[in-house]
Design a protein around this motif. Structure first.
Motif, PDB file in Angstrom:
ATOM      1  N   ARG A 155       0.823  -1.218   0.000  1.00  0.00           N
ATOM      2  CA  ARG A 155       0.000   0.000   0.000  1.00  0.00           C
ATOM      3  C   ARG A 155       0.852   1.261   0.000  1.00  0.00           C
ATOM      4  O   ARG A 155       0.363   2.333  -0.361  1.00  0.00           O
ATOM      5  CB  ARG A 155      -0.956  -0.009   1.190  1.00  0.00           C
ATOM      6  CG  ARG A 155      -0.298   0.082   2.538  1.00  0.00           C
ATOM      7  CD  ARG A 155      -1.318  -0.055   3.667  1.00  0.00           C
ATOM      8  NE  ARG A 155      -2.251   1.038   3.703  1.00  0.00           N
ATOM      9  CZ  ARG A 155      -2.047   2.175   4.357  1.00  0.00           C
ATOM     10  NH1 ARG A 155      -0.925   2.351   5.040  1.00  0.00           N
ATOM     11  NH2 ARG A 155      -2.944   3.131   4.339  1.00  0.00           N
TER      12      ARG A 155
ATOM     13  N   ASN B  61      -6.978  -1.030  -4.699  1.00  0.00           N
ATOM     14  CA  ASN B  61      -8.069  -1.211  -3.744  1.00  0.00           C
ATOM     15  C   ASN B  61      -8.168  -2.681  -3.359  1.00  0.00           C
ATOM     16  O   ASN B  61      -7.890  -3.567  -4.164  1.00  0.00           O
ATOM     17  CB  ASN B  61      -9.399  -0.746  -4.343  1.00  0.00           C
ATOM     18  CG  ASN B  61      -9.444   0.755  -4.533  1.00  0.00           C
ATOM     19  OD1 ASN B  61      -9.027   1.507  -3.654  1.00  0.00           O
ATOM     20  ND2 ASN B  61      -9.939   1.208  -5.690  1.00  0.00           N
TER      21      ASN B  61
ATOM     22  N   ARG C 197     -13.168  -4.996   1.343  1.00  0.00           N
ATOM     23  CA  ARG C 197     -13.340  -4.452   2.688  1.00  0.00           C
ATOM     24  C   ARG C 197     -13.053  -5.494   3.760  1.00  0.00           C
ATOM     25  O   ARG C 197     -12.521  -5.168   4.834  1.00  0.00           O
ATOM     26  CB  ARG C 197     -14.765  -3.909   2.839  1.00  0.00           C
ATOM     27  CG  ARG C 197     -14.997  -3.197   4.166  1.00  0.00           C
ATOM     28  CD  ARG C 197     -16.414  -2.662   4.263  1.00  0.00           C
ATOM     29  NE  ARG C 197     -16.618  -1.947   5.509  1.00  0.00           N
ATOM     30  CZ  ARG C 197     -16.902  -2.518   6.663  1.00  0.00           C
ATOM     31  NH1 ARG C 197     -17.005  -3.838   6.727  1.00  0.00           N
ATOM     32  NH2 ARG C 197     -17.076  -1.796   7.756  1.00  0.00           N
TER      33      ARG C 197
ATOM     34  N   CYS D   7      -9.264  -5.770   4.166  1.00  0.00           N
ATOM     35  CA  CYS D   7      -8.746  -4.612   4.893  1.00  0.00           C
ATOM     36  C   CYS D   7      -9.103  -4.670   6.369  1.00  0.00           C
ATOM     37  O   CYS D   7      -8.294  -4.296   7.221  1.00  0.00           O
ATOM     38  CB  CYS D   7      -9.293  -3.321   4.271  1.00  0.00           C
ATOM     39  SG  CYS D   7      -8.532  -2.885   2.696  1.00  0.00           S
ATOM     40  N   ALA D   8     -10.307  -5.128   6.681  1.00  0.00           N
ATOM     41  CA  ALA D   8     -10.710  -5.236   8.081  1.00  0.00           C
ATOM     42  C   ALA D   8      -9.847  -6.256   8.820  1.00  0.00           C
ATOM     43  O   ALA D   8      -9.405  -6.019   9.953  1.00  0.00           O
ATOM     44  CB  ALA D   8     -12.191  -5.616   8.175  1.00  0.00           C
TER      45      ALA D   8
ATOM     46  N   TRP E 135      -6.789  -7.139   7.958  1.00  0.00           N
ATOM     47  CA  TRP E 135      -5.427  -6.607   8.044  1.00  0.00           C
ATOM     48  C   TRP E 135      -5.292  -5.587   9.172  1.00  0.00           C
ATOM     49  O   TRP E 135      -4.355  -5.665   9.985  1.00  0.00           O
ATOM     50  CB  TRP E 135      -5.048  -5.960   6.715  1.00  0.00           C
ATOM     51  CG  TRP E 135      -3.715  -5.289   6.744  1.00  0.00           C
ATOM     52  CD1 TRP E 135      -2.488  -5.888   6.642  1.00  0.00           C
ATOM     53  CD2 TRP E 135      -3.465  -3.897   6.915  1.00  0.00           C
ATOM     54  NE1 TRP E 135      -1.483  -4.946   6.739  1.00  0.00           N
ATOM     55  CE2 TRP E 135      -2.061  -3.718   6.897  1.00  0.00           C
ATOM     56  CE3 TRP E 135      -4.286  -2.775   7.065  1.00  0.00           C
ATOM     57  CZ2 TRP E 135      -1.466  -2.460   7.034  1.00  0.00           C
ATOM     58  CZ3 TRP E 135      -3.704  -1.526   7.193  1.00  0.00           C
ATOM     59  CH2 TRP E 135      -2.305  -1.380   7.177  1.00  0.00           C
ATOM     60  N   SER E 136      -6.206  -4.633   9.238  1.00  0.00           N
ATOM     61  CA  SER E 136      -6.114  -3.608  10.283  1.00  0.00           C
ATOM     62  C   SER E 136      -6.326  -4.199  11.665  1.00  0.00           C
ATOM     63  O   SER E 136      -5.686  -3.775  12.643  1.00  0.00           O
ATOM     64  CB  SER E 136      -7.137  -2.495  10.020  1.00  0.00           C
ATOM     65  OG  SER E 136      -8.458  -3.019   9.992  1.00  0.00           O
TER      66      SER E 136
ATOM     67  N   ALA F 188      -4.950   1.791  -0.218  1.00  0.00           N
ATOM     68  CA  ALA F 188      -5.788   0.690   0.245  1.00  0.00           C
ATOM     69  C   ALA F 188      -5.650   0.536   1.754  1.00  0.00           C
ATOM     70  O   ALA F 188      -4.574   0.751   2.327  1.00  0.00           O
ATOM     71  CB  ALA F 188      -5.386  -0.602  -0.452  1.00  0.00           C
ATOM     72  N   CYS F 189      -6.735   0.170   2.410  1.00  0.00           N
ATOM     73  CA  CYS F 189      -6.727  -0.154   3.839  1.00  0.00           C
ATOM     74  C   CYS F 189      -6.180   0.998   4.673  1.00  0.00           C
ATOM     75  O   CYS F 189      -5.099   0.911   5.288  1.00  0.00           O
ATOM     76  CB  CYS F 189      -5.918  -1.414   4.099  1.00  0.00           C
ATOM     77  SG  CYS F 189      -6.452  -2.855   3.160  1.00  0.00           S
ATOM     78  N   ASP F 190      -6.926   2.084   4.725  1.00  0.00           N
ATOM     79  CA  ASP F 190      -6.515   3.230   5.529  1.00  0.00           C
ATOM     80  C   ASP F 190      -6.534   2.892   7.013  1.00  0.00           C
ATOM     81  O   ASP F 190      -7.317   2.063   7.477  1.00  0.00           O
ATOM     82  CB  ASP F 190      -7.461   4.425   5.284  1.00  0.00           C
ATOM     83  CG  ASP F 190      -7.203   5.076   3.936  1.00  0.00           C
ATOM     84  OD1 ASP F 190      -6.051   5.029   3.489  1.00  0.00           O
ATOM     85  OD2 ASP F 190      -8.162   5.601   3.341  1.00  0.00           O
TER      86      ASP F 190
ATOM     87  N   ASN G  40      -7.601   3.393  10.712  1.00  0.00           N
ATOM     88  CA  ASN G  40      -8.849   3.882  11.287  1.00  0.00           C
ATOM     89  C   ASN G  40      -8.570   5.113  12.136  1.00  0.00           C
ATOM     90  O   ASN G  40      -7.839   5.042  13.133  1.00  0.00           O
ATOM     91  CB  ASN G  40      -9.500   2.791  12.142  1.00  0.00           C
ATOM     92  CG  ASN G  40     -10.950   3.096  12.452  1.00  0.00           C
ATOM     93  OD1 ASN G  40     -11.347   4.240  12.548  1.00  0.00           O
ATOM     94  ND2 ASN G  40     -11.743   2.047  12.616  1.00  0.00           N
TER      95      ASN G  40
END
Length: 323
Positions: A54, A60, A63, A66-67, A69-70, A143-145, A147
């Protein structure tokens, strides 16, 4: 290339330490150390590859990915610092109750297991709480900002960093105080003294047996206390180095995260430097184990050179020598 080197070092170094600790019988310090190594290994396997991609490319992701990963990112960071808290507790217990080995091992194992559900409670909300998105003119979407929901940010940094950090500092103070006045170490009843101490003049034994016996016990106690202090200082040095490294690497990130969630003032380059400085901590920890503790080096050497090492015990701190 730098990101690739950090990722490979994190994976292979932590895997080597994890395998070495797994192949030897558990000492009390092994359990929280294994928890810390497992957290760092997960960072290298599941977090760093996407984190590197990223930063280098614009793309992209689903979701759900990304969830996950974070959530893993927060989980591993929280597990790392909570494992350091468990290591600090075990080190304090090793100084104040060095002979209660079985009890320390049970408590250390329990604390190491509890690290992960507590970390999950902090990390799981990240997957369900939406993050506000705001883009500056000309900024490329990543991708994957991270939070930046204000309420979740302050909840997570409180229990992922600031509360455990205060606990670690307090533990360090308790450890220093315990090292300044260690408990008395005495030989078990029925244990024989060394032959050197048994060589007594027959005349002195007949005339002053009580005084000679007292001098022998005083010499044994003094030698044990000296050896005890030296071993505990060596073991504590590794914990202090791990704590200091963690604070150096992760404090900038946990300072800019609340600032950015409140005021949106942190640039992308600052985010990248602070985030990867934190990730470097996972790559450096295994080298701290080997550099600061000769016992960990013995574990690594012995476990990879002896096929039967699983049936032998190599603790991180040496045993108290028998008088």
């Amino acid at each position: 290339m730098v990101m690739l080197a950090i990722t490979c070092a994190t994976v292979f170094a932590n895997f080597a330490v994890m395998l070495a600790l797994w192949r030897v019988r558990r000492a009390p310090s092994h359990y929280p150390l294994m928890s810390l190594v497992a957290a760092d290994f997960l960072v290298g396997m599941a977090v760093l590859p996407i984190a590197a991609l990223r930063e280098l490319f614009v793309f992209n992701l689903n979701r759900v990915i990304c969830a996950c990963w974070s959530t893993l990112d927060v989980l591993c960071c929280t597990a790392s610092i909570l494992s350091l808290c468990a290591l600090g507790w075990e080190r304090y217990s090793g100084i104040t109750a060095p002979l209660a080995r079985a009890q320390r091992a049970r408590r250390a194992r329990t604390l190491s297991i509890l690290v992960w559900p507590v970390s999950a409670l902090v990390a799981l909300p990240d997957a369900f709480i939406p993050s506000p998105k705001s883009f500056h003119p000309g900024e490329l979407e990543k991708a994957c900002d991270v939070n930046t929901n204000i309420w979740y940010v302050f909840f997570s940094i409180t229990f992922s960093f600031y509360v455990p950090a205060c606990m670690i500092v307090m533990q360090y103070g308790f450890i220093l105080r315990a090292l300044s006045s260690p408990p008395p170490i005495r030989a078990h009843r029925g244990r024989t003294v060394s032959p050197r101490c048994q060589k007594m003049d027959s005349t002195q034994m007949n005339t002053t047996p009580k005084q000679k016996s007292s001098n022998v016990h005083i010499q044994i106690d003094n030698n044990q206390k000296t050896n005890f202090l030296e071993r505990q200082r060596r073991a504590t040095r590794m914990i202090v180095m791990l704590m200091g490294l963690f604070f150096i690497c992760w404090t900038p990130y946990f300072v800019i995260l609340p600032l950015d969630s409140l005021y949106d003032i942190v640039s992308d380059s600052t985010w990248a430097w602070c985030t990867w400085l934190g990730y470097v901590n996972s790559a450096l920890n295994p080298f701290v184990y080997a550099a600061a503790s000769p016992s960990v080096r013995r574990v690594l050497q012995y476990s990879y050179t002896t096929s039967s090492s699983r049936n032998n015990e190599i603790p991180l701190t040496q045993r108290i020598p028998r008088a």
